[in-house]
Enzyme design. Structure first.
Site, short mmCIF file in Angstrom:
data_model
loop_
_atom_site.label_atom_id
_atom_site.label_comp_id
_atom_site.label_asym_id
_atom_site.label_seq_id
_atom_site.Cartn_x
_atom_site.Cartn_y
_atom_site.Cartn_z
CG ASP A 34 -2.29 0.05 1.02
OD1 ASP A 34 -2.67 0.03 -0.16
OD2 ASP A 34 -3.07 0.09 1.99
CE LYS A 57 -0.78 10.80 -5.58
NZ LYS A 57 -0.33 11.33 -4.32
N GLY A 98 0.77 1.62 9.03
CA GLY A 98 0.17 1.66 10.37
C GLY A 98 -0.27 0.27 10.79
CG ASP A 99 -3.36 -2.36 13.41
OD1 ASP A 99 -2.66 -3.18 14.02
OD2 ASP A 99 -4.53 -2.60 13.05
CB ILE A 102 -6.45 1.54 12.38
CG1 ILE A 102 -6.21 0.76 13.68
CG2 ILE A 102 -6.98 2.95 12.65
CD1 ILE A 102 -7.28 0.87 14.73
CB THR A 127 -2.61 2.60 14.62
OG1 THR A 127 -3.35 3.40 13.71
CG2 THR A 127 -2.85 3.10 16.03
CG MET A 179 -7.57 9.28 6.31
SD MET A 179 -8.67 8.03 5.66
CE MET A 179 -9.19 7.22 7.12
N1 SAH Z 1 -3.84 2.00 8.82
C1 SAH Z 1 -3.23 3.29 9.08
C2 SAH Z 1 -4.18 4.45 8.78
C3 SAH Z 1 -4.51 4.60 7.31
S1 SAH Z 1 -5.50 6.01 7.00
C4 SAH Z 1 -2.78 3.34 10.54
O1 SAH Z 1 -3.13 2.46 11.32
O2 SAH Z 1 -2.07 4.28 10.89
C5 SAH Z 1 -4.29 7.18 6.53
C6 SAH Z 1 -4.18 8.26 7.58
O3 SAH Z 1 -3.37 7.81 8.67
C7 SAH Z 1 -3.49 9.53 7.11
O4 SAH Z 1 -4.39 10.38 6.43
C8 SAH Z 1 -3.02 10.13 8.40
O5 SAH Z 1 -4.06 10.81 9.07
C9 SAH Z 1 -2.67 8.90 9.22
N2 SAH Z 1 -1.22 8.59 9.14
C10 SAH Z 1 -0.64 7.49 8.61
N3 SAH Z 1 0.70 7.52 8.76
C11 SAH Z 1 0.98 8.67 9.42
C12 SAH Z 1 2.17 9.29 9.89
N4 SAH Z 1 3.36 8.72 9.71
N5 SAH Z 1 2.08 10.48 10.51
C13 SAH Z 1 0.88 11.07 10.72
N6 SAH Z 1 -0.29 10.54 10.30
C14 SAH Z 1 -0.24 9.36 9.67
#
Ligand code: SAH
Length: 270
Positions: A34, A57, A98-99, A102, A127, A179
């Site tokens: 992803d 992307k 992230g996770d 989520i 996350t 987001m």
């Molecule tokens: N599964 C991911 C979330 C995906 S949604 C998780 O658990 O973190 C994507 C959103 O996650 C982004 O728009 C932003 O708000 C947040 N995000 C992901 N990585 C980030 C980072 N390194 N720093 C700040 N926000 C982050």
């Protein structure tokens, strides 16, 4: 056995991935990556003979060959690829930032696997909210500040009704908004619909590119926040917002994450 492994890559710092995840990545044959997955993870931990498919992307690839495979996919084509390779009996990994559980559309993918009777495993991870909390030193709960925390997607702020915006202001919970960075001005308008909301002891923190060497933190009162948004350049993606009384602890402890990554070039700018 036909199977797909869902792996959480963490928010940016490649050291935040689990040992269990690394063990699977080393054995992987097909990896669907992803956007928001640190390329260091791809470079460091993947089986060199695997097939990587970038299904999001993904702007800053370091490896030219991998750059060529960059393509923006739809959820449907991701589902199709995942099922296609799993049915061929390949060791398929679905790698997400992230996770994986989520805000990551995992439900759609699990439903697709269920349809084809393909089994799966989920490897949890850090996350973005948890990574941002640790690397800013803003705890998400603390005695006298917050006894609960909520992760909220503000992907579509218009779907949230007036009562819910008021509840966001009234709650003692820490709220972490995902987001939402491109809609901050609009979100602030909604939170401040009721003028008495301006006199709150809650602060707002925006954490840009958390857990990477490019991490930046901006804190503000709700009252001053609109001015700050105007003055600042656009906040970079990905960013999240921590909102609550707890953010007062940021200036109290003044803890600052100092990157010990020597070569920033090895880490991508999202
Ligand atoms: N599964 C991911 C979330 C995906 S949604 C998780 O658990 O973190 C994507 C959103 O996650 C982004 O728009 C932003 O708000 C947040 N995000 C992901 N990585 C980030 C980072 N390194 N720093 C700040 N926000 C982050």
């Amino acid at each position: 056995m036909k199977k797909v492994i869902f792996i959480s890559a963490g928010p940016g710092d490649p050291d935040l991935i689990t040992i269990k995840a690394i063990n699977h990545l080393k054995k992987s044959e097909v990896v669907l990556v992803d956007r928001l997955v640190s390329p260091e993870i791809v470079n460091k931990y993947l089986n060199p003979r695997r097939k990587i498919i970038y299904v999001g992307k993904y702007n800053d690839m370091h490896n030219k060959k991998e750059k060529k495979s960059f393509f923006t996919h739809t959820q449907k084509s991701i589902n199709h690829l995942m099922v296609y390779h799993a049915l061929k009996g390949r060791y398929v990994v679905r790698l997400k930032g992230g996770d994986v559980s989520i805000f990551s559309n995992i439900m759609d993918e699990l439903m697709e696997l269920k349809k084809y009777d393909i089994s799966y495993e989920i490897i949890p991870g850090v996350t973005a909210a948890i990574g941002a909390s640790a690397y800013t030193g803003i705890p998400l709960t603390a005695r006298g500040y917050a006894s609960s925390v909520r992760f909220v997607t503000l992907h579509n702020p218009n779907s949230i009704d007036k009562n819910q915006w008021n509840e966001f202001m009234e709650t003692k919970d820490t709220l972490v908004f995902y987001m939402c960075v491109h809609k901050l001005y609009h979100i602030m308008d909604k939170l401040m619909m009721n003028k008495r909301n301006l006199y709150t002891d809650k602060l707002i923190a925006i954490v840009e590119q958390a857990t990477t060497p490019m991490q930046k933190v901006y804190t503000s009162t709700l009252y001053n926040f609109k001015d700050m948004i105007k003055k600042e350049k656009k906040f970079l993606s990905p960013s999240l917002v921590i909102f609550g009384k707890i953010v007062n602890l940021y200036s109290y402890f003044k803890w600052n994450y100092r990157s010990n990554f020597l070569d920033k070039k090895n880490y991508f700018i999202y």
